[in-house]
Motif scaffolding. Structure first.
Motif, PDB file in Angstrom:
ATOM      1  N   ALA A 261      -1.461  -5.842  10.301  1.00  0.00           N
ATOM      2  CA  ALA A 261      -1.789  -4.817  11.306  1.00  0.00           C
ATOM      3  C   ALA A 261      -0.735  -3.713  11.229  1.00  0.00           C
ATOM      4  N   GLN A 262      -1.038  -2.576  11.834  1.00  0.00           N
ATOM      5  CA  GLN A 262      -0.092  -1.452  11.807  1.00  0.00           C
ATOM      6  C   GLN A 262       1.271  -1.877  12.362  1.00  0.00           C
ATOM      7  N   PRO A 263       2.336  -1.801  11.567  1.00  0.00           N
ATOM      8  CA  PRO A 263       3.663  -2.198  12.066  1.00  0.00           C
ATOM      9  C   PRO A 263       4.154  -1.211  13.122  1.00  0.00           C
ATOM     10  N   GLN A 264       4.654  -1.752  14.215  1.00  0.00           N
ATOM     11  CA  GLN A 264       5.124  -0.889  15.317  1.00  0.00           C
ATOM     12  C   GLN A 264       6.631  -0.699  15.291  1.00  0.00           C
ATOM     13  N   THR A 265       7.323  -1.639  14.666  1.00  0.00           N
ATOM     14  CA  THR A 265       8.794  -1.587  14.656  1.00  0.00           C
ATOM     15  C   THR A 265       9.290  -1.735  13.223  1.00  0.00           C
ATOM     16  N   TRP A 266      10.576  -1.444  13.046  1.00  0.00           N
ATOM     17  CA  TRP A 266      11.185  -1.607  11.726  1.00  0.00           C
ATOM     18  C   TRP A 266      11.019  -3.046  11.236  1.00  0.00           C
ATOM     19  N   ASP A 267      11.288  -4.019  12.106  1.00  0.00           N
ATOM     20  CA  ASP A 267      11.192  -5.421  11.678  1.00  0.00           C
ATOM     21  C   ASP A 267       9.766  -5.778  11.258  1.00  0.00           C
ATOM     22  N   GLU A 268       8.812  -5.285  12.015  1.00  0.00           N
ATOM     23  CA  GLU A 268       7.411  -5.566  11.629  1.00  0.00           C
ATOM     24  C   GLU A 268       7.076  -4.914  10.284  1.00  0.00           C
ATOM     25  N   PHE A 269       7.666  -3.741  10.058  1.00  0.00           N
ATOM     26  CA  PHE A 269       7.395  -3.058   8.791  1.00  0.00           C
ATOM     27  C   PHE A 269       7.987  -3.854   7.622  1.00  0.00           C
ATOM     28  N   VAL A 270       9.201  -4.353   7.796  1.00  0.00           N
ATOM     29  CA  VAL A 270       9.839  -5.139   6.729  1.00  0.00           C
ATOM     30  C   VAL A 270       9.011  -6.410   6.463  1.00  0.00           C
ATOM     31  N   ALA A 271       8.520  -7.028   7.541  1.00  0.00           N
ATOM     32  CA  ALA A 271       7.693  -8.236   7.363  1.00  0.00           C
ATOM     33  C   ALA A 271       6.410  -7.901   6.590  1.00  0.00           C
ATOM     34  N   ALA A 272       5.842  -6.737   6.887  1.00  0.00           N
ATOM     35  CA  ALA A 272       4.613  -6.327   6.186  1.00  0.00           C
ATOM     36  C   ALA A 272       4.893  -6.067   4.705  1.00  0.00           C
ATOM     37  N   LEU A 273       6.004  -5.409   4.432  1.00  0.00           N
ATOM     38  CA  LEU A 273       6.377  -5.150   3.027  1.00  0.00           C
ATOM     39  C   LEU A 273       6.559  -6.471   2.276  1.00  0.00           C
TER      40      LEU A 273
ATOM     41  N   LYS B  43       5.177  -9.304   2.902  1.00  0.00           N
ATOM     42  CA  LYS B  43       3.877  -9.947   2.693  1.00  0.00           C
ATOM     43  C   LYS B  43       3.180  -9.367   1.453  1.00  0.00           C
ATOM     44  N   VAL B  44       3.252  -8.050   1.330  1.00  0.00           N
ATOM     45  CA  VAL B  44       2.604  -7.395   0.176  1.00  0.00           C
ATOM     46  C   VAL B  44       3.306  -7.823  -1.110  1.00  0.00           C
ATOM     47  N   LYS B  45       4.626  -7.851  -1.056  1.00  0.00           N
ATOM     48  CA  LYS B  45       5.403  -8.249  -2.245  1.00  0.00           C
ATOM     49  C   LYS B  45       5.080  -9.693  -2.647  1.00  0.00           C
ATOM     50  N   ASP B  46       5.051 -10.581  -1.645  1.00  0.00           N
ATOM     51  CA  ASP B  46       4.773 -11.992  -1.925  1.00  0.00           C
ATOM     52  C   ASP B  46       3.389 -12.199  -2.538  1.00  0.00           C
ATOM     53  N   ALA B  47       2.478 -11.279  -2.208  1.00  0.00           N
ATOM     54  CA  ALA B  47       1.121 -11.415  -2.745  1.00  0.00           C
ATOM     55  C   ALA B  47       1.024 -10.865  -4.169  1.00  0.00           C
ATOM     56  N   GLY B  48       2.130 -10.369  -4.696  1.00  0.00           N
ATOM     57  CA  GLY B  48       2.141  -9.938  -6.102  1.00  0.00           C
ATOM     58  C   GLY B  48       1.887  -8.453  -6.321  1.00  0.00           C
ATOM     59  N   TYR B  49       1.815  -7.686  -5.258  1.00  0.00           N
ATOM     60  CA  TYR B  49       1.633  -6.238  -5.411  1.00  0.00           C
ATOM     61  C   TYR B  49       2.986  -5.538  -5.275  1.00  0.00           C
ATOM     62  N   THR B  50       3.019  -4.264  -5.675  1.00  0.00           N
ATOM     63  CA  THR B  50       4.197  -3.457  -5.352  1.00  0.00           C
ATOM     64  C   THR B  50       4.114  -3.154  -3.865  1.00  0.00           C
ATOM     65  N   ALA B  51       5.168  -3.481  -3.129  1.00  0.00           N
ATOM     66  CA  ALA B  51       5.102  -3.263  -1.678  1.00  0.00           C
ATOM     67  C   ALA B  51       5.182  -1.774  -1.363  1.00  0.00           C
ATOM     68  N   LEU B  52       6.175  -1.097  -1.965  1.00  0.00           N
ATOM     69  CA  LEU B  52       6.417   0.303  -1.648  1.00  0.00           C
ATOM     70  C   LEU B  52       6.292   1.149  -2.913  1.00  0.00           C
ATOM     71  N   ALA B  53       5.283   2.018  -2.933  1.00  0.00           N
ATOM     72  CA  ALA B  53       5.137   2.949  -4.058  1.00  0.00           C
ATOM     73  C   ALA B  53       6.099   4.095  -3.819  1.00  0.00           C
ATOM     74  N   HIS B  54       6.995   4.295  -4.767  1.00  0.00           N
ATOM     75  CA  HIS B  54       8.009   5.330  -4.555  1.00  0.00           C
ATOM     76  C   HIS B  54       8.383   5.969  -5.889  1.00  0.00           C
ATOM     77  N   GLY B  55       8.741   7.205  -5.829  1.00  0.00           N
ATOM     78  CA  GLY B  55       9.240   7.890  -7.014  1.00  0.00           C
ATOM     79  C   GLY B  55      10.722   8.168  -6.830  1.00  0.00           C
ATOM     80  N   GLY B  56      11.531   7.676  -7.733  1.00  0.00           N
ATOM     81  CA  GLY B  56      12.974   7.861  -7.629  1.00  0.00           C
ATOM     82  C   GLY B  56      13.388   9.261  -8.041  1.00  0.00           C
ATOM     83  N   GLN B  57      13.218  10.202  -7.146  1.00  0.00           N
ATOM     84  CA  GLN B  57      13.719  11.572  -7.321  1.00  0.00           C
ATOM     85  C   GLN B  57      14.443  11.894  -6.017  1.00  0.00           C
ATOM     86  N   ALA B  58      15.483  12.709  -6.125  1.00  0.00           N
ATOM     87  CA  ALA B  58      16.348  12.915  -4.955  1.00  0.00           C
ATOM     88  C   ALA B  58      15.556  13.365  -3.729  1.00  0.00           C
TER      89      ALA B  58
END
Ligand code: BGC
Length: 412
Positions: free
Chosen positions: A154-166, A168-183
């Motif tokens: 569900a939509q994370p409401q707090t930082w802790d909920e967001f980390v838990a959601a990330l 979960k996605v990671k544990d399921a084998g997906y990339t949790a956070l799509a990011h481009g490493g540019q400044a």
């Protein structure tokens, strides 16, 4: 004479030089969604018989575009119009380089319809020097709906909920956070993380007032610690990746989330995706009441003290109600006017427009530091360097805090 004119026209075409009747526009809108939005502007002008000389400079956030601009102006060859953000507009206006758009602004009543927060940058010394195209904001989360449903997130409401959601996605084998490493992308994430960690007063003190105590605080250290946590959720190939390729990872069911300004929505739409069906948009957890905004504006370079017909047409087109709706529907941003019916915008756009107005009314609207709306470029770039060095593991959080304080001191 005729052959001379033809020769000049051919030369202009072959060199890309602007001719009378054309506008030469320097911008950094080079992704699929951005190009689609730019076409709305080109079409509007071509409908008025005005040609378009394109001067794209790739690089999200516009850092490279501003370097190219400086070189063009130094060599006495300024473009007609330039996409600019916040304090860059003010800096060029201070140099006396920008055309005075007051006549067109008075004729079209810009004072009454452009929000105060945008006028602060669009005007200098009582003169309109830029035409605002839109309002973007940076504190958004973009989520893949299919993965969220599949994993019961569900939509994370707090930082802790967001980390838990990330996690979960990671544990399921997906990339949790799509990011481009540019400044600039690291700094865009930091915009939301800092606001969420310390709240609005902290954001104001640290990034707008450049208060040394706030910059050097434990809260700042905690914000850097949270960046380290996020770093643990990006994939191995994130380094140097363009932001729109990170968005594509969410679009293609490879990644759960992206933290990015709402120009990311332009990519989802350009790929035929629909909000609430294919993807979700919500504010970064802990910043639900705040909006960190940036506004793309077109500044016109002074041409011997007068505004050319083409510049006037471009400025007029940019703030016309029909263009504002047509363009912002595609770009992912919301209109730069407060008097429009936005029912044609999609769900994220309508939400963004309401939140922008609500944040403005409740004193929760802040210029994004990462996108040049909190401080001049020298400070912004100094902050970029520290944030990106920390994200890449060169500094631990305590060192990053010290480096941030001294980087700001040196560049103030
Ligand atoms: C601009 C957006 C642009 C984004 C990525 C931001 O600074 O405001 O218009 O889409 O950078 O290039």
């Amino acid at each position: 004479m005729k052959s001379f004119k033809l020769g000049v026209a051919a030369l202009a075409l072959s060199t890309g030089l602007a001719q009378a009747g054309d506008v030469e526009v320097l911008h950094w809108w080079t992704s699929g969604g951005e190009a689609a939005a730019l076409n709305v502007l080109k079409d509007d002008l071509s409908g008025q018989g005005i040609g378009w000389q394109d001067m794209p400079v790739a690089g999200g956030g516009g850092t490279q575009a501003m370097t190219v601009l400086r070189a063009r102006v130094t060599s006495g060859n300024a473009p007609t119009a330039v996409q600019m953000l916040g304090f860059d507009i003010t800096d060029w206006a201070k140099e006396g380089a920008l055309a005075n758009l007051n006549d067109i602004a008075a004729d079209k009543n810009w004072d009454a319809v452009v929000p105060e927060a945008l006028q602060k940058f669009a005007k200098y010394d009582g003169k309109w020097v830029a035409a605002p195209v839109n309002v973007h904001s940076t504190n958004w989360v973009w989520a893949n709906k299919k993965l969220m449903d599949e994993l019961g997130i569900a939509q994370p409401q707090t930082w802790d909920e967001f980390v838990a959601a990330l996690q979960k996605v990671k544990d399921a084998g997906y990339t949790a956070l799509a990011h481009g490493g540019q400044a600039w992308q690291d700094a865009t994430i930091f915009d939301a993380v800092a606001m969420s960690t310390g709240g609005a007063d902290f954001y104001q003190k640290a990034f707008v007032d450049l208060d040394e105590a706030a910059l050097g605080s434990d809260t700042m250290k905690e914000a850097f610690d949270r960046m380290t946590t996020l770093r643990g959720f990006v994939d191995d190939n994130f380094s140097g990746r363009d932001w729109n390729l990170a968005t594509a990872m969410v679009i293609n069911n490879e990644a759960g989330f992206q933290l990015m300004g709402d120009w990311a929505k332009g990519e989802f739409l350009n790929a035929g995706k629909t909000p609430n069906q294919d993807f979700l948009c919500y504010r970064f957890p802990g910043t639900q009441s705040q909006v960190t905004f940036n506004s793309d504006q077109f500044a016109m370079f002074d041409q011997n003290g007068k505004v050319s017909d083409e510049q006037a047409a471009l400025a007029g087109a940019i703030l016309s109600p029909t263009f504002q709706i047509a363009f912002n529907k595609v770009k992912g941003s919301v209109p730069a006017r407060t008097d429009l019916d936005v029912s044609e915008l999609d769900a994220c756009g309508q939400q963004g427009y309401e939140e922008f107005k609500a944040a403005s009314a409740s004193g929760n609207l802040y210029g994004s530091f990462a996108h040049g709306h909190a401080n001049k470029a020298a400070i912004k770039n100094a902050m970029y360097d520290v944030i990106t060095a920390h994200f890449n593991g060169e500094y631990d959080s305590a060192t990053a805090v010290q480096e941030l304080v001294s980087a700001v001191q040196i560049n103030k």
